[in-house]
Scaffold this motif. Structure first.
Motif, PDB file in Angstrom:
ATOM      1  N   PHE A 120       0.805  -1.226   0.000  1.00  0.00           N
ATOM      2  CA  PHE A 120       0.000   0.000   0.000  1.00  0.00           C
ATOM      3  C   PHE A 120       0.834   1.270   0.000  1.00  0.00           C
ATOM      4  O   PHE A 120       0.317   2.362  -0.229  1.00  0.00           O
ATOM      5  N   LYS A 121       2.126   1.145   0.252  1.00  0.00           N
ATOM      6  CA  LYS A 121       2.961   2.347   0.391  1.00  0.00           C
ATOM      7  C   LYS A 121       2.969   3.194  -0.879  1.00  0.00           C
ATOM      8  O   LYS A 121       3.176   4.404  -0.816  1.00  0.00           O
ATOM      9  N   ASP A 122       2.718   2.551  -2.025  1.00  0.00           N
ATOM     10  CA  ASP A 122       2.744   3.303  -3.287  1.00  0.00           C
ATOM     11  C   ASP A 122       1.679   4.398  -3.328  1.00  0.00           C
ATOM     12  O   ASP A 122       1.850   5.419  -3.983  1.00  0.00           O
ATOM     13  N   ALA A 143      13.014   6.196   6.800  1.00  0.00           N
ATOM     14  CA  ALA A 143      13.363   5.015   7.584  1.00  0.00           C
ATOM     15  C   ALA A 143      12.327   3.985   7.209  1.00  0.00           C
ATOM     16  O   ALA A 143      11.195   4.350   6.893  1.00  0.00           O
ATOM     17  N   SER A 144      12.690   2.688   7.264  1.00  0.00           N
ATOM     18  CA  SER A 144      11.702   1.714   6.817  1.00  0.00           C
ATOM     19  C   SER A 144      11.965   0.316   7.334  1.00  0.00           C
ATOM     20  O   SER A 144      13.099  -0.077   7.570  1.00  0.00           O
ATOM     21  N   THR A 145      10.855  -0.434   7.479  1.00  0.00           N
ATOM     22  CA  THR A 145      10.970  -1.865   7.719  1.00  0.00           C
ATOM     23  C   THR A 145      10.953  -2.606   6.371  1.00  0.00           C
ATOM     24  O   THR A 145      10.842  -3.815   6.343  1.00  0.00           O
ATOM     25  N   GLY A 146      11.035  -1.881   5.267  1.00  0.00           N
ATOM     26  CA  GLY A 146      11.243  -2.491   3.954  1.00  0.00           C
ATOM     27  C   GLY A 146      10.287  -2.081   2.854  1.00  0.00           C
ATOM     28  O   GLY A 146      10.701  -1.896   1.707  1.00  0.00           O
ATOM     29  N   ASN A 147       9.012  -1.925   3.169  1.00  0.00           N
ATOM     30  CA  ASN A 147       8.059  -1.583   2.108  1.00  0.00           C
ATOM     31  C   ASN A 147       8.110  -0.113   1.712  1.00  0.00           C
ATOM     32  O   ASN A 147       8.064   0.215   0.526  1.00  0.00           O
ATOM     33  N   THR A 148       8.216   0.762   2.695  1.00  0.00           N
ATOM     34  CA  THR A 148       8.327   2.182   2.365  1.00  0.00           C
ATOM     35  C   THR A 148       9.586   2.424   1.555  1.00  0.00           C
ATOM     36  O   THR A 148       9.582   3.186   0.583  1.00  0.00           O
ATOM     37  N   SER A 149      10.685   1.752   1.931  1.00  0.00           N
ATOM     38  CA  SER A 149      11.941   1.985   1.212  1.00  0.00           C
ATOM     39  C   SER A 149      11.847   1.501  -0.233  1.00  0.00           C
ATOM     40  O   SER A 149      12.338   2.167  -1.152  1.00  0.00           O
ATOM     41  N   ALA A 247      -1.442  -2.533  12.156  1.00  0.00           N
ATOM     42  CA  ALA A 247      -0.969  -1.233  12.634  1.00  0.00           C
ATOM     43  C   ALA A 247       0.464  -1.330  13.150  1.00  0.00           C
ATOM     44  O   ALA A 247       0.773  -2.183  13.982  1.00  0.00           O
ATOM     45  N   GLY A 248       1.319  -0.455  12.632  1.00  0.00           N
ATOM     46  CA  GLY A 248       2.720  -0.427  13.059  1.00  0.00           C
ATOM     47  C   GLY A 248       3.095   0.973  13.498  1.00  0.00           C
ATOM     48  O   GLY A 248       3.017   1.333  14.668  1.00  0.00           O
ATOM     49  N   ASN A 249       3.468   1.791  12.509  1.00  0.00           N
ATOM     50  CA  ASN A 249       3.854   3.167  12.805  1.00  0.00           C
ATOM     51  C   ASN A 249       2.624   4.076  12.900  1.00  0.00           C
ATOM     52  O   ASN A 249       2.742   5.244  13.189  1.00  0.00           O
ATOM     53  N   LEU A 250       1.453   3.513  12.595  1.00  0.00           N
ATOM     54  CA  LEU A 250       0.136   4.153  12.741  1.00  0.00           C
ATOM     55  C   LEU A 250      -0.186   5.202  11.684  1.00  0.00           C
ATOM     56  O   LEU A 250      -1.155   5.962  11.827  1.00  0.00           O
ATOM     57  N   GLY A 251       0.592   5.253  10.614  1.00  0.00           N
ATOM     58  CA  GLY A 251       0.270   6.162   9.508  1.00  0.00           C
ATOM     59  C   GLY A 251      -1.038   5.766   8.848  1.00  0.00           C
ATOM     60  O   GLY A 251      -1.902   6.612   8.584  1.00  0.00           O
ATOM     61  N   ASN A 252      -1.191   4.482   8.583  1.00  0.00           N
ATOM     62  CA  ASN A 252      -2.397   4.039   7.892  1.00  0.00           C
ATOM     63  C   ASN A 252      -3.638   4.209   8.757  1.00  0.00           C
ATOM     64  O   ASN A 252      -4.677   4.641   8.271  1.00  0.00           O
ATOM     65  N   THR A 253      -3.534   3.876  10.027  1.00  0.00           N
ATOM     66  CA  THR A 253      -4.668   4.064  10.938  1.00  0.00           C
ATOM     67  C   THR A 253      -5.102   5.531  10.912  1.00  0.00           C
ATOM     68  O   THR A 253      -6.296   5.846  10.826  1.00  0.00           O
ATOM     69  N   LEU A 383      -5.362  -6.232   3.265  1.00  0.00           N
ATOM     70  CA  LEU A 383      -4.066  -6.921   3.196  1.00  0.00           C
ATOM     71  C   LEU A 383      -3.092  -5.910   2.607  1.00  0.00           C
ATOM     72  O   LEU A 383      -3.315  -5.380   1.521  1.00  0.00           O
ATOM     73  N   THR A 384      -2.020  -5.642   3.341  1.00  0.00           N
ATOM     74  CA  THR A 384      -1.176  -4.497   3.011  1.00  0.00           C
ATOM     75  C   THR A 384      -0.004  -4.812   2.083  1.00  0.00           C
ATOM     76  O   THR A 384       0.536  -3.919   1.447  1.00  0.00           O
ATOM     77  N   GLY A 385       0.402  -6.102   2.024  1.00  0.00           N
ATOM     78  CA  GLY A 385       1.578  -6.416   1.206  1.00  0.00           C
ATOM     79  C   GLY A 385       1.488  -7.783   0.551  1.00  0.00           C
ATOM     80  O   GLY A 385       0.776  -8.682   1.020  1.00  0.00           O
TER      81      GLY A 385
END
Ligand code: F0G
Length: 431
Positions: A120-122, A143-149, A247-253, A383-385
């Motif tokens: 979904f990061k796109d 900074a990223s756990t991989g998808n944003t990067s 929910a992780g960094n809470l941007g999507n929420t 489903l996010t990825g």
């Protein structure tokens, strides 16, 4: 429709800034910004008709599932300025086996893994990169756990802007690193966790003049709002009872909350679905705080198999609290075993997703068991990825022997003889 410039408003002190402001924290109080659009002549029926008409576009900006909703995203951006793959247009579908496992008959899946870089990061990145280019960014970072990067690297390559990414060394799935390297971002493997990567990226953006494209950047959230807009559009603007998301960094929420607030205010929907934000138990500060009515801001040392949401100090905390409160939402956590079992069910239904994504459906099952979600309620789980984002975890799950996980599908090594195939077939074919 008019293309008035929007304003950036500090969520904490209410100070307002120009749409072209590039800082991602309020210079006077340190709060995060959110975009306020004018919605001048945005009548509900006109908006719905405009969105529907653009759906016919086979190419160009209108064919993007983000920019189709541009009046609610970034009205002032022109086609020439927009950096779009295009993205969005992700499917919404039912899978009876997944519904049966979760115990919710009216469960629909919104699969954001169908985006160009597989997450979904796109949706947020097309908007943040468009804004970075409009404001003349010399370089962009995250900074990223991989998808944003992976997403940032792809869109920066398209925009022709140098990119710098900070990822936790040894804690990112290989495919995500592969994407980031392939698209040409300068990749820094930081000996620390995501939260430390984000602090470093923030410092670098403040002192080195690099634009920060994490979800603290309000333009990211404007793009991510379209996950909700598109799913509501796919439902003919009939809101479901619930929307569940990891929910992780809470941007999507936060983005989901803003999207629902605006859609309701514009009359696009006549009731607001409840948000269910699901965390992995080893990285669940927001769920812990929810249990105390958000009395405290909690941080933890994160650990989970769902590396995409291995985050202990979520950045978009306050706006996510607002999203949960305004939607009468809930926050809960699920164990790694629950995540992996949900993932195996989703995978075996021919859908597939990465571990963090499966948290949404594991969460739906858990909330159903607890009676929070009623059996008759309608739920959209995001489903996010994509499944291939983390193939290591798939291989590990299916080859594990001590003990073999409940849904393991072990590969079978054979000699090149028909008799061996026959033997395998006998135990495989349907009765
Ligand atoms: N699902 C996936 C697949 C993710 O990659 C992320 C976040 C989330 C869910 C959680 O979304 O942070 O908005 O609450 N990934 C970020 C990254 C942190 O760097 O790719 P969130």
């Amino acid at each position: 429709m008019s293309a008035a410039e929007s304003r950036q408003v500090c969520e904490r002190c209410g100070a307002t800034y120009d749409e072209r402001e590039t800082a991602t924290a309020c210079p006077s109080c340190g709060g995060l910004f959110e975009l306020a659009h004018k919605f001048a002549d945005a009548h509900r029926d006109l908006l719905r008709r405009t969105f529907a008409a653009r759906r016919a576009a086979m190419r160009g900006t209108d064919s993007s599932g983000v920019w189709r909703y541009r009046e609610l995203v970034l009205p002032s951006a022109t086609d020439a300025e927009i950096v779009s793959h295009p993205e969005g247009n992700t499917p919404l579908f039912a899978r009876p086996r997944v519904s049966a496992w979760a115990g919710v008959e009216r469960l629909l899946i919104k699969h954001e893994g169908h985006n160009p870089t597989g997450s979904f990061k796109d949706r947020g990145m097309t908007v943040a990169m468009t804004q970075a280019r409009r404001t003349g960014a010399a370089a962009v970072a995250c900074a990223s756990t991989g998808n944003t990067s992976a997403s940032l690297a792809a869109y920066a390559a398209q925009a022709g802007i140098p990119a710098l990414v900070f990822v936790p060394a040894g804690k990112v799935a290989a495919a995500k690193i592969a994407q980031t390297l392939a698209y040409g971002a300068r990749t820094l493997m930081v000996r620390g966790n995501f939260d430390q990567c984000l602090s470093l990226a923030r410092e670098a953006s403040q002192s080195l003049g690099v634009q920060l494209l994490n979800s603290v950047n309000p333009f990211r959230l404007e793009g991510q709002k379209t996950i909700v807009l598109e799913l509501l559009d796919q439902l003919d603007w009939n809101a479901p009872d619930w929307i569940a998301l990891p929910a992780g960094n809470l941007g999507n929420t936060s983005a989901f909350g803003k999207s629902l607030r605006e859609a309701r205010a514009l009359g696009l929907i006549d009731r607001v679905p409840r948000l269910a934000a699901i965390q992995a138990r080893g990285a669940a500060p927001f769920a812990a705080s929810f249990r105390e009515q958000f009395a405290r801001h909690i941080t933890v040392e994160p650990e989970t198999v769902a590396t995409a949401i291995r985050i202990g100090a979520p950045a978009s905390w306050d706006r996510a609290v607002r999203a949960i409160r305004e939607t009468n939402g809930v926050v809960t956590d699920v164990s790694d075993a629950e995540i992996l079992e949900a993932k195996a069910v989703i995978d075996a239904a021919g859908v597939g997703c990465e571990p963090a994504s499966a948290a949404s459906i594991a969460g739906v099952a858990s909330l159903r068991r607890a009676g929070v979600i009623d059996a008759g309620e309608s739920v959209v789980a995001v489903l996010t990825g994509h499944l291939l984002k983390d193939s290591e975890s798939v291989v590990r799950y299916h080859q594990e022997t001590e003990p073999a996980p409940p849904l393991a599908n072990r590969p079978i090594e054979i000699e090149p003889r028909l008799a061996e195939v026959e033997r395998v077939l006998r135990t495989t074919t349907r009765a």
